[in-house]
Design a protein around this motif. Structure first.
Motif, mmCIF file in Angstrom:
data_model
loop_
_atom_site.group_PDB
_atom_site.id
_atom_site.type_symbol
_atom_site.label_atom_id
_atom_site.label_comp_id
_atom_site.label_asym_id
_atom_site.label_seq_id
_atom_site.Cartn_x
_atom_site.Cartn_y
_atom_site.Cartn_z
ATOM 1 N N GLY A 7 45.979 29.280 37.067
ATOM 2 C CA GLY A 7 45.650 29.916 35.665
ATOM 3 C C GLY A 7 45.175 31.243 35.831
ATOM 4 N N LYS A 8 45.042 31.961 36.462
ATOM 5 C CA LYS A 8 44.345 33.347 36.660
ATOM 6 C C LYS A 8 45.526 34.205 36.338
ATOM 7 C CE LYS A 8 40.123 32.675 39.265
ATOM 8 N NZ LYS A 8 39.070 32.863 38.895
ATOM 9 N N SER A 9 45.094 35.257 35.733
ATOM 10 C CA SER A 9 46.080 36.151 35.297
ATOM 11 C C SER A 9 46.035 37.540 36.570
ATOM 12 C CB SER A 9 45.520 37.149 34.051
ATOM 13 O OG SER A 9 46.201 38.144 33.724
ATOM 14 N N VAL A 10 47.086 37.826 37.117
ATOM 15 C CA VAL A 10 47.197 38.746 38.283
ATOM 16 C C VAL A 10 48.297 39.672 37.998
ATOM 17 C CG1 VAL A 10 47.777 38.846 40.650
ATOM 18 C CG2 VAL A 10 46.681 36.954 40.018
ATOM 19 N N LEU A 11 47.849 41.066 37.960
ATOM 20 C CA LEU A 11 48.782 42.132 37.591
ATOM 21 C C LEU A 11 48.988 42.931 38.944
ATOM 22 C CD1 LEU A 11 48.203 44.881 34.716
ATOM 23 C CD2 LEU A 11 48.069 45.373 37.406
ATOM 24 N N ILE A 12 50.120 43.251 39.300
ATOM 25 C CA ILE A 12 50.508 43.841 40.490
ATOM 26 C C ILE A 12 51.485 44.905 39.977
ATOM 27 C CG2 ILE A 12 51.742 43.738 42.782
ATOM 28 C CD1 ILE A 12 51.396 40.490 42.505
ATOM 29 N N THR A 13 51.063 46.327 40.486
ATOM 30 C CA THR A 13 51.886 47.562 40.353
ATOM 31 C C THR A 13 53.020 47.617 41.758
ATOM 32 O OG1 THR A 13 50.719 48.931 41.328
ATOM 33 C CG2 THR A 13 50.305 48.525 38.896
ATOM 34 N N GLY A 14 54.165 47.679 41.334
ATOM 35 C CA GLY A 14 55.401 47.800 42.479
ATOM 36 C C GLY A 14 55.397 46.416 43.065
ATOM 37 N N ALA A 15 56.146 45.457 42.593
ATOM 38 C CA ALA A 15 56.358 44.138 43.068
ATOM 39 C C ALA A 15 57.865 43.833 42.749
ATOM 40 C CB ALA A 15 55.631 43.142 42.348
ATOM 41 N N THR A 16 58.663 45.045 42.674
ATOM 42 C CA THR A 16 60.100 44.529 42.674
ATOM 43 C C THR A 16 60.455 44.660 44.207
ATOM 44 O OG1 THR A 16 60.354 47.146 42.510
ATOM 45 C CG2 THR A 16 60.376 45.996 40.481
ATOM 46 N N SER A 17 59.705 44.971 44.995
ATOM 47 C CA SER A 17 60.389 44.912 46.552
ATOM 48 C C SER A 17 59.091 44.804 47.511
ATOM 49 C CB SER A 17 60.711 46.278 46.850
ATOM 50 O OG SER A 17 60.948 46.612 48.004
ATOM 51 N N GLY A 18 59.513 44.538 48.891
ATOM 52 C CA GLY A 18 58.366 44.344 49.893
ATOM 53 C C GLY A 18 56.945 43.655 49.591
ATOM 54 N N VAL A 45 50.317 42.691 29.905
ATOM 55 C CA VAL A 45 49.952 41.463 30.929
ATOM 56 C C VAL A 45 48.612 40.982 30.520
ATOM 57 C CG1 VAL A 45 49.215 40.962 33.416
ATOM 58 C CG2 VAL A 45 51.199 42.662 32.818
ATOM 59 N N ALA A 46 47.666 41.817 29.995
ATOM 60 C CA ALA A 46 46.446 41.083 29.356
ATOM 61 C C ALA A 46 46.490 40.385 28.232
ATOM 62 C CB ALA A 46 45.530 42.241 29.351
ATOM 63 N N SER A 47 47.423 41.098 27.222
ATOM 64 C CA SER A 47 47.586 39.922 26.032
ATOM 65 C C SER A 47 48.197 38.806 26.504
ATOM 66 C CB SER A 47 48.205 40.841 24.881
ATOM 67 O OG SER A 47 49.488 40.883 25.033
ATOM 68 N N ARG A 48 49.392 38.752 27.477
ATOM 69 C CA ARG A 48 50.034 37.576 27.658
ATOM 70 C C ARG A 48 49.366 36.523 28.470
ATOM 71 N NH1 ARG A 48 54.570 35.174 27.748
ATOM 72 N NH2 ARG A 48 55.451 34.215 29.678
ATOM 73 N N TYR A 49 48.649 37.230 29.341
ATOM 74 C CA TYR A 49 47.821 35.801 30.141
ATOM 75 C C TYR A 49 46.267 35.703 29.918
ATOM 76 C CZ TYR A 49 52.311 35.879 32.634
ATOM 77 O OH TYR A 49 53.664 35.629 32.824
ATOM 78 N N GLY A 50 45.953 36.559 28.954
ATOM 79 C CA GLY A 50 44.561 36.405 28.399
ATOM 80 C C GLY A 50 43.688 37.090 29.291
ATOM 81 N N GLY A 51 43.734 38.285 29.556
ATOM 82 C CA GLY A 51 42.911 39.388 30.363
ATOM 83 C C GLY A 51 43.397 39.707 31.675
ATOM 84 N N ILE A 52 42.704 40.096 32.689
ATOM 85 C CA ILE A 52 43.055 40.407 33.629
ATOM 86 C C ILE A 52 42.058 40.117 34.889
ATOM 87 C CG2 ILE A 52 43.865 42.330 35.652
ATOM 88 C CD1 ILE A 52 44.914 43.968 33.051
ATOM 89 N N ASP A 53 42.280 38.845 35.590
ATOM 90 C CA ASP A 53 41.155 38.311 36.758
ATOM 91 C C ASP A 53 41.363 39.278 38.035
ATOM 92 O OD1 ASP A 53 40.153 36.152 35.456
ATOM 93 O OD2 ASP A 53 42.146 35.526 35.453
ATOM 94 N N VAL A 54 42.717 39.436 38.446
ATOM 95 C CA VAL A 54 42.917 40.296 39.689
ATOM 96 C C VAL A 54 43.939 41.487 39.272
ATOM 97 C CG1 VAL A 54 44.006 40.093 41.951
ATOM 98 C CG2 VAL A 54 42.639 38.275 41.122
ATOM 99 N N ALA A 55 43.849 42.531 39.822
ATOM 100 C CA ALA A 55 44.835 43.636 39.805
ATOM 101 C C ALA A 55 45.162 44.086 41.268
ATOM 102 C CB ALA A 55 44.563 44.916 38.969
ATOM 103 N N PHE A 56 46.288 44.100 41.745
ATOM 104 C CA PHE A 56 46.815 44.675 43.043
ATOM 105 C C PHE A 56 47.549 46.041 42.676
ATOM 106 C CE2 PHE A 56 50.013 43.850 46.684
ATOM 107 C CZ PHE A 56 49.073 45.015 47.465
ATOM 108 N N ASN A 57 46.746 47.000 42.858
ATOM 109 C CA ASN A 57 47.408 48.406 42.484
ATOM 110 C C ASN A 57 48.107 48.906 43.763
ATOM 111 O OD1 ASN A 57 46.315 48.351 40.137
ATOM 112 N ND2 ASN A 57 44.488 49.125 40.757
ATOM 113 N N ASN A 58 49.426 48.674 44.019
ATOM 114 C CA ASN A 58 50.182 48.588 45.049
ATOM 115 C C ASN A 58 51.458 49.438 44.991
ATOM 116 O OD1 ASN A 58 51.313 47.237 47.799
ATOM 117 N ND2 ASN A 58 52.932 46.660 46.228
ATOM 118 N N ALA A 59 51.853 49.945 44.082
ATOM 119 C CA ALA A 59 53.044 50.824 44.049
ATOM 120 C C ALA A 59 52.924 52.177 44.810
ATOM 121 C CB ALA A 59 53.367 51.241 42.556
ATOM 122 N N GLY A 60 53.773 52.455 45.680
ATOM 123 C CA GLY A 60 53.766 53.717 46.487
ATOM 124 C C GLY A 60 54.972 54.224 47.028
#
Ligand code: NAP
Length: 301
Positions: free
Chosen positions: A42-53, A113-128
């Motif tokens: 049930g946690k809200s997890v946001l990830i940048t750059g998750a189309t690959s790898g 993401v925050a509005s859809r999943y009720g905030g952001i518990d975890v963010a993985f800033n990964n795009a590069g």
């Protein structure tokens, strides 16, 4: 294929920005009921750059452990594919097309993401993106694009994630740096600089938000088998042969490349409740490649 071609390799340099948009089908449907329990239920997890790898592997792993995953990337087809794969496996994910170089898109992605999943518990800033040129061969535009994606993109993500976490007085942020932040290569000036910058942003933000419930850490993967390093179009068998030869030459510890899923497991560990006292750290997961070098003897002695 030499070292440089792998390190600069297939890393997409400066793909043109794309129009901001979202997948229509996922827009407003309520999140699915989870069937599998996990650390991130049930946690809200946001990830940048998750189309690959690595990001893709992390999105799947978080979803497998019960998270609601909102992720971005520029390539819509790949984004929809990852979203579909997660949903088909019984998980919950929403792809939002966003380019981390563009402030308005990062902000809209994070807020969505925050509005859809009720905030952001975890963010993985990964795009590069990577780069493989020594300074005199690199254009200013190429330099700027690497910094804009890898460093400024992380800054923008943190800038818009933190207000959501401050409201909840909790949150965990993991940012993808690289072993190249610690150990440069001849062609890694722009890339190493950008990944050092990520460490600096993480350290400062860890101090800024430590008493307000937000922890930040930088993850430093070593060379990982993703499209970032795998030349496009190379047959599987040739790539396996190349990897087998590459490992002992370049990773003195485990003598092999990482798999994306192995890096993803480290991300989930850092994002879990297992390390409540860890913040501002740079965690190297590189099979020992930056630990040191084995002692080599000149041939014929
Ligand atoms: N693979 C390695 O050896 C290695 C080692 C150390 C660190 N890293 C770091 O790990 C991270 C992930 O790399 P990877 O190996 O998984 O490479 P990858 O397979 O090429 O994935 C890179 C991801 O970043 C996204 N991305 C790139 N530029 C973007 C932009 N402007 N806006 C939004 N998304 C963007 C890509 O999506 P789109 O192209 O769809 O936008 C893709 O999803 C990167 O930060 C990389 O520097 C990789």
């Amino acid at each position: 294929m030499g070292r440089r071609s792998v390190l600069g390799g297939a890393a997409a340099l400066g793909l043109a920005g794309t129009a901001f948009g979202t997948t229509a089908h996922a827009a407003d449907a309520p999140p699915k009921e989870r069937t599998r329990a996990g650390r991130f239920q049930g946690k809200s997890v946001l990830i940048t750059g998750a189309t690959s790898g690595i990001g893709r592997a992390a999105a799947k792993a978080f979803a497998d452990e019960g998270a609601h995953v909102g992720f971005c990337g520029r390539r819509v087809e790949l984004g929809r594919q990852v979203e579909r794969e997660i949903r088909d496996a019984g998980g919950e994910a929403t792809y939002v097309q966003a380019d981390v170089r563009l402030e308005a898109q990062v902000r809209a992605f994070v807020d969505r993401v925050a509005s859809r999943y009720g905030g952001i518990d975890v963010a993985f800033n990964n795009a590069g993106i990577g780069s493989g040129k020594p300074p005199h061969e690199m254009s200013v535009e190429e330099w700027d694009d690497v910094q804009s994606t890898n460093a400024r993109g992380v800054f923008l993500a943190i800038k818009y994630e933190v207000p959501h976490m401050l409201r909840a007085q909790r949150g965990v942020i993991i940012c993808t740096s690289s072993s190249a932040a610690e150990q440069a290569r001849p062609g890694s000036a722009a890339y190493s600089a950008s990944k050092r910058a990520v460490q600096g942003i993480v350290k400062a933000a860890a101090l800024a938000y430590g008493t307000r419930g937000i922890r930040l850490n930088a993850l430093l993967p070593g060379t990982t088998d993703t499209p970032f390093v795998r030349p496009p179009g190379i047959p599987d068998a040739d790539w396996s042969t190349y990897k087998r030869a590459w490992g002992p030459l370049n990773v003195d510890g485990l003598e092999r490349m990482a798999e994306a899923e192995e890096i993803a497991r480290a991300v989930l560990g850092l994002a879990s409740d297992d390390f409540p006292y860890m913040t501002g750290a740079s965690i190297t997961v590189d099979g020992g490649s930056t630990t040191g070098r084995k002692m080599l003897q000149p041939s014929g002695t």
